[in-house]
Design a protein around this motif. Structure first.
Motif, short mmCIF file in Angstrom:
data_model
loop_
_atom_site.label_atom_id
_atom_site.label_comp_id
_atom_site.label_asym_id
_atom_site.label_seq_id
_atom_site.Cartn_x
_atom_site.Cartn_y
_atom_site.Cartn_z
N ARG A 42 0.83 -1.21 0.00
CA ARG A 42 0.00 0.00 0.00
C ARG A 42 0.86 1.26 0.00
O ARG A 42 0.63 2.19 -0.78
CB ARG A 42 -0.92 0.00 1.21
N LYS A 43 1.89 1.30 0.82
CA LYS A 43 2.75 2.49 0.88
C LYS A 43 3.67 2.58 -0.31
O LYS A 43 4.02 3.70 -0.74
CB LYS A 43 3.52 2.48 2.19
N GLN A 46 1.69 4.15 -3.06
CA GLN A 46 1.57 5.59 -2.82
C GLN A 46 2.86 6.32 -3.18
O GLN A 46 2.85 7.42 -3.72
CB GLN A 46 1.23 5.87 -1.35
#
Length: 50
Positions: A42-43, A46
């Motif tokens: 997820r990071k 991003q």
């Protein structure tokens, strides 16, 4: 060498079933590992997608 005096494993002779303990141990390690990998992906998305 004949197979007549083969011995069973110690846990088989005592009658204890260790499968629940093994499953609990895998969950104890696997759940935080899966969460950490989820957060990593997820990071990272991003970071690279803005």
């Amino acid at each position: 060498m004949s197979g007549t005096n083969a011995q069973s494993p110690p846990e088989a002779s005592t009658g204890k079933d260790r499968r629940p303990l093994i499953a609990f141990t895998w969950l104890w390690v696997g759940v935080p590992l899966a969460y950490g990998l989820y957060e990593l992906v997820r990071k990272a998305t991003q970071l690279f997608t803005g």
